[in-house]
Design a protein around this motif. Structure first.
Motif, PDB file in Angstrom:
ATOM      1  N   PRO A 173      -4.333  -4.399  -1.469  1.00  0.00           N
ATOM      2  CA  PRO A 173      -4.111  -5.369  -2.548  1.00  0.00           C
ATOM      3  C   PRO A 173      -3.791  -4.731  -3.892  1.00  0.00           C
ATOM      4  CG  PRO A 173      -6.083  -5.913  -1.286  1.00  0.00           C
ATOM      5  CD  PRO A 173      -5.666  -4.543  -0.854  1.00  0.00           C
ATOM      6  N   ASN A 174      -4.127  -3.458  -4.069  1.00  0.00           N
ATOM      7  CA  ASN A 174      -3.883  -2.782  -5.342  1.00  0.00           C
ATOM      8  C   ASN A 174      -2.546  -2.042  -5.375  1.00  0.00           C
ATOM      9  OD1 ASN A 174      -6.464  -3.509  -6.428  1.00  0.00           O
ATOM     10  ND2 ASN A 174      -7.387  -1.924  -5.153  1.00  0.00           N
ATOM     11  N   ASP A 175      -1.770  -2.142  -4.308  1.00  0.00           N
ATOM     12  CA  ASP A 175      -0.507  -1.408  -4.224  1.00  0.00           C
ATOM     13  C   ASP A 175       0.668  -2.326  -4.572  1.00  0.00           C
ATOM     14  OD1 ASP A 175       0.388   1.402  -2.730  1.00  0.00           O
ATOM     15  OD2 ASP A 175       1.947  -0.130  -2.700  1.00  0.00           O
ATOM     16  N   PRO A 176       1.682  -1.822  -5.277  1.00  0.00           N
ATOM     17  CA  PRO A 176       2.860  -2.651  -5.600  1.00  0.00           C
ATOM     18  C   PRO A 176       3.573  -3.201  -4.368  1.00  0.00           C
ATOM     19  CG  PRO A 176       2.865  -0.633  -6.895  1.00  0.00           C
ATOM     20  CD  PRO A 176       1.770  -0.482  -5.889  1.00  0.00           C
ATOM     21  N   LEU A 177       3.409  -2.526  -3.222  1.00  0.00           N
ATOM     22  CA  LEU A 177       4.077  -2.968  -1.998  1.00  0.00           C
ATOM     23  C   LEU A 177       3.204  -3.887  -1.150  1.00  0.00           C
ATOM     24  CD1 LEU A 177       5.860   0.332  -0.853  1.00  0.00           C
ATOM     25  CD2 LEU A 177       6.816  -1.587  -2.136  1.00  0.00           C
ATOM     26  N   TYR A 178       2.088  -4.339  -1.699  1.00  0.00           N
ATOM     27  CA  TYR A 178       1.167  -5.190  -0.946  1.00  0.00           C
ATOM     28  C   TYR A 178       1.869  -6.449  -0.437  1.00  0.00           C
ATOM     29  CZ  TYR A 178      -2.797  -8.317  -0.036  1.00  0.00           C
ATOM     30  OH  TYR A 178      -3.685  -9.193   0.542  1.00  0.00           O
ATOM     31  N   GLN A 179       1.861  -6.608   0.895  1.00  0.00           N
ATOM     32  CA  GLN A 179       2.450  -7.763   1.575  1.00  0.00           C
ATOM     33  C   GLN A 179       3.938  -7.955   1.256  1.00  0.00           C
ATOM     34  OE1 GLN A 179       0.612  -9.758   3.947  1.00  0.00           O
ATOM     35  NE2 GLN A 179      -0.528  -7.851   3.696  1.00  0.00           N
ATOM     36  N   LYS A 180       4.620  -6.871   0.912  1.00  0.00           N
ATOM     37  CA  LYS A 180       6.054  -6.939   0.615  1.00  0.00           C
ATOM     38  C   LYS A 180       6.918  -6.442   1.773  1.00  0.00           C
ATOM     39  CE  LYS A 180       5.686  -8.301  -3.727  1.00  0.00           C
ATOM     40  NZ  LYS A 180       6.203  -9.623  -4.171  1.00  0.00           N
TER      41      LYS A 180
END
Length: 412
Positions: free
Chosen positions: A248-255
């Protein structure tokens, strides 16, 4: 209220005098609640809460706990409609002189009566209600459905960069790779992934043009530090991206769509890509650049439901392996073999003449981008550029470069 206090004190004094004990005074005062100094101060003339206390006295009687009893919800509703401020004061003053239980009883009664008032108001004005419902219908019908498939840049020209890109070096599962993706990630669609493998002994940064081009078209690209040619670097790279996709803390979260993955690479990176499409279920297509299996059998091992292609140079040392790998009769999946010709005006097979071993990732990068937009992005119109008797990568010019494409495909 002050007169009641004085009467109480007189009565208490009389009782104390008659009974000659403090307990009698305390008992008499408790019968009228807790008259603390703060309670008395709240009813002094000129105090902002004096009017609210007056409203309390007018709307009901002080009970033994010092709270306010409202006889019915209807009375509360009437007071609220006439003077909203006094209604708020009722709750405030009751909390200052009442216990929590009686205070809680006041708020729900007022709340329910307000709800009734809104309901009756809407009944008297059906036109307003109808208007609001019509607006909701229009809003609902005007909502655009979410687009299907993975995200792709709007610009379709594979010979040009399309979007601004984030380009991060010295990253990946081993700290030696490159991660690139569009600065503006989609909020409505997932992004497909491309794994890029560098040639033997070459750092991934040497392929910055190809990496940026792919990312600018909407793909998330992870370039490997090295390419052993056996999928041992490609698999952990995808696992690393999967962790980022779940953080959840990553820019690519669920992308990311971890099931829409393509692999590409140069020379040894092409062999790494070929093994990835064979071994990893997440990979659905591969486009080898200036590469081909040394044993001429790998392409025949690609599982059904996947696709594979090779871009190679007319004079590149990879030519014999590329052609033999493609021409293996055991190849049953859709496959293409795309040659770059006319690099120096003449086609040759000895040495690095014409389009040589480095042709695919530089002069021929458009073919890899178009392939990924077709097989990952679902742009089926691009099939005509690769499959058939005439098309851009069948016999078209190499845009911006010398020469022509000479492509052939099978099993489509």
């Amino acid at each position: 209220m002050k007169s009641k206090l004085l009467k109480t004190m007189v009565l208490a004094s009389s009782l104390a005098f008659m009974n000659c004990g403090e307990d009698a005074v305390t008992s008499a005062m408790n019968n009228y609640g807790n008259f603390s100094s703060s309670s008395v101060q709240e009813v002094q003339p000129g105090d902002e809460s004096s009017s609210s206390t007056s409203d309390v006295q007018g709307g009901g009687e002080l009970n033994q706990q010092g709270g306010t009893e409202i006889s019915s919800a209807a009375e509360s509703s009437s007071a609220t409609a006439q003077n909203p401020e006094s209604s708020a004061d009722v709750v405030a003053s009751s909390s200052s002189v009442a216990d929590p239980a009686s205070s809680a009883d006041v708020a729900p009664a007022s709340s329910s009566s307000e709800a009734k008032a809104v309901s009756s108001s809407s009944e008297k004005a059906p036109a307003v209600s109808s208007s609001s419902s019509e607006e909701k219908v229009e809003s609902s019908s005007s909502e655009a459905p979410k687009p299907k498939g993975v995200f792709l840049a709007e610009g379709k020209d594979e010979t040009k960069d399309q979007m601004r890109v984030k380009y991060i070096e010295r990253t990946g599962h081993d700290g030696g790779g490159i991660l690139a993706y569009p600065e503006q990630l989609s909020n409505d669609q997932k992004h497909a992934i491309v794994v890029w493998g560098p040639g033997g002994g070459t750092e991934p940064g040497a392929y910055g043009g190809m990496i940026r081009r792919l990312a600018s078209h909407g793909f998330v690209v992870i370039a490997l530090r090295e390419s052993p040619g056996n999928a041992s670097q490609g698999k952990p790279a995808l696992d690393w991206l999967a962790k980022k996709n779940n953080d959840p803390n990553d820019p690519l979260y669920q992308k990311l769509d971890m099931n829409v993955v393509g692999c590409s690479g140069h020379s040894m990176g092409g062999l790494e890509s070929e093994q990835m499409v064979i071994q990893d279920k997440r990979v659905i297509t591969a486009m080898l650049n200036n590469s081909g299996d040394l044993g001429h059998t790998a392409m025949s091992q690609v599982p059904q439901g996947k696709t594979i292609g090779i871009v190679y140079g007319e004079g590149g040392m990879e030519r014999p392996n590329a052609e033999a790998d493609y021409n293996n009769p055991g190849v049953k999946v859709p496959a293409c073999l795309i040659k770059m010709t006319g690099g120096q005006g003449n086609e040759c097979q000895q040495g690095e003449c014409g389009w040589g071993h480095g042709s695919g990732p530089w002069g021929g990068m458009a073919a890899t981008v178009a392939w990924m937009r077709w097989h990952l992005g679902g742009e089926d119109f691009r099939k005509a550029d690769f499959v058939g008797s005439s098309g851009r990568y069948i016999n078209g010019e190499i845009i911006g470069e010398r020469g022509h494409w000479k492509g052939t495909c099978k099993n489509f």
